[in-house]
Design an enzyme around this catalytic site. Structure first.
Site, PDB file in Angstrom:
ATOM      1  N   ASP A  25       0.850  -1.196   0.000  1.00 21.95           N
ATOM      2  CA  ASP A  25       0.000   0.000   0.000  1.00 21.95           C
ATOM      3  C   ASP A  25       0.883   1.242   0.000  1.00 21.95           C
ATOM      4  O   ASP A  25       1.727   1.410   0.888  1.00 21.95           O
ATOM      5  CB  ASP A  25      -0.873  -0.040   1.274  1.00 21.95           C
ATOM      6  N   ASP A  33      -1.698  -1.210  -3.917  1.00 18.81           N
ATOM      7  CA  ASP A  33      -2.007  -0.500  -5.156  1.00 18.81           C
ATOM      8  C   ASP A  33      -0.922  -0.715  -6.205  1.00 18.81           C
ATOM      9  O   ASP A  33       0.102  -1.349  -5.932  1.00 18.81           O
ATOM     10  CB  ASP A  33      -2.218   0.994  -4.869  1.00 18.81           C
ATOM     11  N   ASP A 204      -9.383 -15.764 -16.543  1.00 19.40           N
ATOM     12  CA  ASP A 204     -10.182 -16.241 -15.417  1.00 19.40           C
ATOM     13  C   ASP A 204     -11.268 -17.197 -15.921  1.00 19.40           C
ATOM     14  O   ASP A 204     -11.884 -16.956 -16.960  1.00 19.40           O
ATOM     15  CB  ASP A 204     -10.830 -15.015 -14.741  1.00 19.40           C
ATOM     16  N   GLU A 266      -7.119 -20.307 -16.900  1.00 24.56           N
ATOM     17  CA  GLU A 266      -7.467 -21.040 -15.679  1.00 24.56           C
ATOM     18  C   GLU A 266      -8.452 -22.132 -16.090  1.00 24.56           C
ATOM     19  O   GLU A 266      -9.570 -21.834 -16.518  1.00 24.56           O
ATOM     20  CB  GLU A 266      -8.120 -20.083 -14.676  1.00 24.56           C
TER      21      GLU A 266
END
Ligand code: BGC
Length: 538
Positions: A25, A33, A204, A266
């Site tokens: 972060d 981030d 995905d 995946e």
């Protein structure tokens, strides 16, 4: 270099998966981030991986922590801006790292403008972009399809007075890939990121793009009850339909316009997974690699692993697999496989000796290089809706998603200066990266040294695998190419084990412990949890 050779950097590559919420972060909101990733690129370079795969950072209401995308072409403000992403790609490339990003093409968020339009009525231009169906006469959904996250995969919508399909959360409506406009729109979204210079994508839920147009019910598996009812069906109609291959071919045509890019799908399709992996990756006109779930299982006996490897060698001879021992959905391997092991460090190193010597590419998950165990997350701190619903029999995915620990002496392990979105497990703090950097024999140092050595061993990237064998304790196999043969022995037990080598002219190359002595009768003694790589020197 030929085009083919240029495109094969991914063959046998080591990828490092970053879960951006939990990496670093820099904006002090307790959430990692993109700028945080950029600030840690030298650490990743030193680790010795070839590429990073960044889990979703796109605009999202975060119901499934970014796997519910509401704008495919922008960065969620939590993670930064598109400019931050451009800097990240540029800096990663300067550090010699390729960049793969997730593409969640199968479903959108229910907040995506496409869905907002689609749900207006049955006649709007996007009316058919999602999977809408009328109720049966008695008001029930049209079939028995279930959501991975529990319950029916059909959600009632009062405006259209129809059900829509969602294989995951109801806030993740499935797109209708049978509609060519949807296919084109998703290809355009993918191209947007290729134009920004990314080197590839992790696709995905690749088998979930297409559903059976006739909406036939799935047959039961007839294997008793499971805490996850999804496991009680054979998923032959809701997912993994044959049309998917055609889509991958279209996607590959696009990818081929951008040299050296790669597709990692995946692929989890229940009992049919291995066949799907072969269908999706065999030949150079579809995806390049299929991400395997077999080593994410709870099973890890040498016998189990050797059976998996043998099956893969037989079915996947023309395709390509990417192995993984951990990700943002699975209990960390140090707990899943290593909970009862006393010598954690040698176990963590042994696992790398295995994943780094299998035939295929390999994905490491952030924190694996520190040997992090699964974090203990209390019910009141849970964030994952899947875990909240199935608690306590299944605790969800938060335990593998807690923040990275960089600096043992800083608050929150150096991840953030404020309370992170998930608590840091105090057991992780002593394993922080800075502590391990200082110790030559730490797990992190072993990762760095082994991966640097592996980079110089082409045979481990593209050599064949053979002689896969297992005893109760030892897994062994060979990697071979036209010039040499490497023997790999992995002792999964906490006792010494005797092995017999195929020749007495064997040179030890690498181990997580002191090299074993080879006796005149070609036997050697492996220490507890010792892995070792040797070559026949004749
Ligand atoms: C991702 C999960 C996500 C799901 C739905 C998966 O395979 O890895 O984290 O919840 O897809 O997008």
């Amino acid at each position: 270099m030929t085009n083919d050779a240029q495109q094969s950097w991914w063959k046998g590559a080591v990828l490092y998966q970053i879960y951006p919420r939990s990496f670093q972060d820099t904006s002090s909101n307790g959430i990692g981030d993109l700028a945080g990733i950029t600030s840690r690129l030298s650490y990743i370079r030193e680790l010795g991986v070839d590429a990073i795969w960044i889990s979703p950072f796109f605009t999202s209401p975060m119901k499934d922590f970014g796997y519910d995308v509401s704008d495919y072409r922008d960065v969620d403000p939590l993670f930064g801006t598109l400019d931050d992403f451009k800097i990240l790609v540029e800096e990663a490339h300067k550090n010699g790292l390729k960049v793969l990003i997730d593409q969640v093409l199968s479903h959108t968020s229910d907040q995506h403008p496409w869905f907002a339009e689609s749900r207006q009525n049955k006649t709007n231009p996007k009316a058919d972009w999602y999977v809408w169906v009328d109720p049966e006469e008695d008001g029930t959904p049209p079939n028995n399809w279930l959501s991975v996250f529990g319950g029916s995969s059909w959600q009632w919508d009062t405006r259209r007075c129809q059900y829509y399909l969602h294989n995951y959360l109801k806030e993740q409506p499935d797109l209708n890939f049978h509609n060519p406009e949807v296919v084109q729109a998703q290809l355009d979204n993918v191209q947007f990121w290729l134009d920004l210079g990314v080197d590839g994508f992790r696709l995905d839920t690749a088998p979930y793009y297409y559903h059976d147009k006739q909406l036939r019910s799935n047959p039961a598996k007839h294997q008793g009850t499971d805490i996850k009812p999804y496991q009680m069906q054979q998923h032959i109609y809701d997912i993994a339909r044959p049309e998917a291959v055609e889509f991958f071919q279209k996607l590959r045509l696009l990818m081929d316009q951008y040299p050296e890019t790669t597709l990692l799908g995946e692929v989890d399709g229940g009992d049919r997974t291995l066949q799907l992996m072969s269908d999706y990756t065999s030949g150079d006109d579809r995806m390049h690699m299929a991400y395997s779930f077999e080593l994410l299982s709870d099973h890890h006996s040498p016998d189990y692993i050797s059976t998996v490897l043998s099956k893969y060698t037989a079915v996947l001879d023309k395709g390509w697999v990417c192995w993984s021992l951990g990700n943002h959905d699975t209990i960390r391997s140090m707990t899943r496989w290593g909970a009862d092991i006393e010598d954690k460090e040698n176990f963590a190193k042994l696992l790398l000796l295995m994943s780094g010597t299998l035939k295929g590419s390999v994905c490491l998950y952030q924190g694996e290089e520190l040997g992090l165990p699964e974090a203990d997350v209390a019910f009141e701190d849970l964030q994952d809706p899947y875990g909240i619903d199935f608690w306590p029999e299944y605790k969800g995915r938060d335990g593998c998603r807690t923040p990275m620990v960089w600096d043992a002496r800083q608050p929150y392990g150096g991840f953030s200066i404020t309370d992170p979105w998930l608590p840091i497990d105090p057991h992780h703090i002593p394993l922080a990266a800075d502590n391990q950097e200082r110790h030559e024999d730490s797990t992190l140092k072993f990762y760095q040294n082994f991966l640097a050595w592996r980079k110089t061993q082409q045979i481990l990237k593209t050599g064949e695998i053979s002689n896969i064998e297992a005893t109760d304790s030892v897994l062994s196999y060979r990697r071979t190419d036209e010039n040499s043969a490497y023997l790999i022995y992995l002792n999964f037990s906490e006792q010494e084990q005797q092995i017999t080598l195929p020749s007495k002219h064997v040179a030890c190359l690498y181990s997580n412990q002191r090299m074993p002595e080879i006796h005149p009768d070609s036997t050697a003694t492996l220490a507890p949890l010792q892995g070792f790589i040797a070559t026949i020197s004749e």
